[in-house]
Design a protein around this motif. Structure first.
Motif, PDB file in Angstrom:
ATOM      1  N   ASN A  65       0.803  -1.213   0.000  1.00  0.00           N
ATOM      2  CA  ASN A  65       0.000   0.000   0.000  1.00  0.00           C
ATOM      3  C   ASN A  65       0.840   1.268   0.000  1.00  0.00           C
ATOM      4  O   ASN A  65       0.317   2.353  -0.228  1.00  0.00           O
ATOM      5  N   VAL A  66       2.144   1.155   0.284  1.00  0.00           N
ATOM      6  CA  VAL A  66       3.015   2.323   0.287  1.00  0.00           C
ATOM      7  C   VAL A  66       3.320   2.700  -1.153  1.00  0.00           C
ATOM      8  O   VAL A  66       3.791   1.888  -1.938  1.00  0.00           O
ATOM      9  N   LYS A  67       3.010   3.935  -1.504  1.00  0.00           N
ATOM     10  CA  LYS A  67       3.281   4.446  -2.846  1.00  0.00           C
ATOM     11  C   LYS A  67       4.342   5.534  -2.724  1.00  0.00           C
ATOM     12  O   LYS A  67       4.218   6.444  -1.915  1.00  0.00           O
ATOM     13  N   VAL A  68       5.394   5.419  -3.531  1.00  0.00           N
ATOM     14  CA  VAL A  68       6.450   6.433  -3.541  1.00  0.00           C
ATOM     15  C   VAL A  68       5.918   7.670  -4.250  1.00  0.00           C
ATOM     16  O   VAL A  68       5.398   7.588  -5.366  1.00  0.00           O
ATOM     17  N   GLY A  69       6.056   8.837  -3.581  1.00  0.00           N
ATOM     18  CA  GLY A  69       5.582  10.100  -4.139  1.00  0.00           C
ATOM     19  C   GLY A  69       6.698  11.018  -4.591  1.00  0.00           C
ATOM     20  O   GLY A  69       6.503  11.824  -5.494  1.00  0.00           O
ATOM     21  N   SER A  70       7.874  10.897  -3.975  1.00  0.00           N
ATOM     22  CA  SER A  70       9.016  11.713  -4.408  1.00  0.00           C
ATOM     23  C   SER A  70      10.310  11.042  -3.969  1.00  0.00           C
ATOM     24  O   SER A  70      10.336  10.253  -3.023  1.00  0.00           O
ATOM     25  N   TYR A  71      11.385  11.395  -4.693  1.00  0.00           N
ATOM     26  CA  TYR A  71      12.695  10.838  -4.385  1.00  0.00           C
ATOM     27  C   TYR A  71      13.793  11.698  -4.984  1.00  0.00           C
ATOM     28  O   TYR A  71      13.561  12.443  -5.946  1.00  0.00           O
ATOM     29  N   THR A  72      14.956  11.619  -4.397  1.00  0.00           N
ATOM     30  CA  THR A  72      16.180  12.177  -4.982  1.00  0.00           C
ATOM     31  C   THR A  72      17.295  11.190  -4.691  1.00  0.00           C
ATOM     32  O   THR A  72      17.312  10.544  -3.640  1.00  0.00           O
ATOM     33  N   GLY A  73      18.198  11.065  -5.633  1.00  0.00           N
ATOM     34  CA  GLY A  73      19.302  10.135  -5.446  1.00  0.00           C
ATOM     35  C   GLY A  73      20.440  10.409  -6.406  1.00  0.00           C
ATOM     36  O   GLY A  73      20.358  11.294  -7.268  1.00  0.00           O
ATOM     37  N   ARG A  74      21.496   9.615  -6.253  1.00  0.00           N
ATOM     38  CA  ARG A  74      22.675   9.722  -7.104  1.00  0.00           C
ATOM     39  C   ARG A  74      23.153   8.320  -7.454  1.00  0.00           C
ATOM     40  O   ARG A  74      23.262   7.461  -6.583  1.00  0.00           O
TER      41      ARG A  74
END
Length: 172
Positions: A65-74
């Motif tokens: 049920n967890v939906k990713v809404g934003s992210y930043t990475g390298r």
């Protein structure tokens, strides 16, 4: 001739020794028991010098049920071993990447989707293999990961896998 028991023990010990290798080729990331896992997946772990390889960054959550809404990475890599060619477009939410650091082995990427991403490939690009053992320097750094709608910070639950995984095809 070695007894069957000795051979079996040697296989078990060899397998245990390989478990600590950070770039051990696994076919797919293991299911997530808790929290969220981020990982690197490539379409051909055995790509030779001169071949093109697709490298992707994916994420999985233990709770469906967890939906990713934003992210930043390298994405970090050895620029002497891999040469960045192009980003692979992912048509799901707003996604951006900054390949300006590709010459020194770093690509920054980010994304946002108010309703959550359907495609959990966070970033994907193609590279040309320039040296053998190119997977050894592939590493992932996640700076932020948040849930859709609630905007809950998922970073405390996030585990970044050190293993580089193989897949038949990295999702575009």
């Amino acid at each position: 001739m070695l007894p069957l028991r000795s051979i079996a023990m040697a296989v078990v010990l060899f397998g245990a020794a390989c478990a600590d290798e950070p770039t051990r080729p696994d076919p797919l990331p293991p299911p997530v028991d808790q929290g969220v896992n981020a990982y690197i997946v490539v379409d051909n772990l055995h790509a030779a010098i001169g071949q093109t390889v697709k490298v992707g960054v994916g994420v999985r959550a233990a709770d469906a049920n967890v939906k990713v809404g934003s992210y930043t990475g390298r994405l970090h890599f050895d620029a002497a071993s891999l040469q960045y060619k192009a980003e692979v477009a992912i048509n799901d939410g707003l996604r951006v990447a900054n390949p300006n650091g590709a010459g020194t082995g770093e690509i920054r990427f980010a994304g946002a989707s108010a309703n959550g991403f359907a495609d959990l490939t966070l970033y994907s690009a193609t590279f040309t293999v320039k040296q053998a053992n190119w997977t050894r320097a592939l590493t992932l750094q996640m700076e932020e990961l948040s849930a859709a709608k609630s905007l809950a910070n998922l970073s405390p639950q996030l585990q970044v896998q050190r293993t580089v995984f193989a897949a038949e095809q990295v999702k575009p």
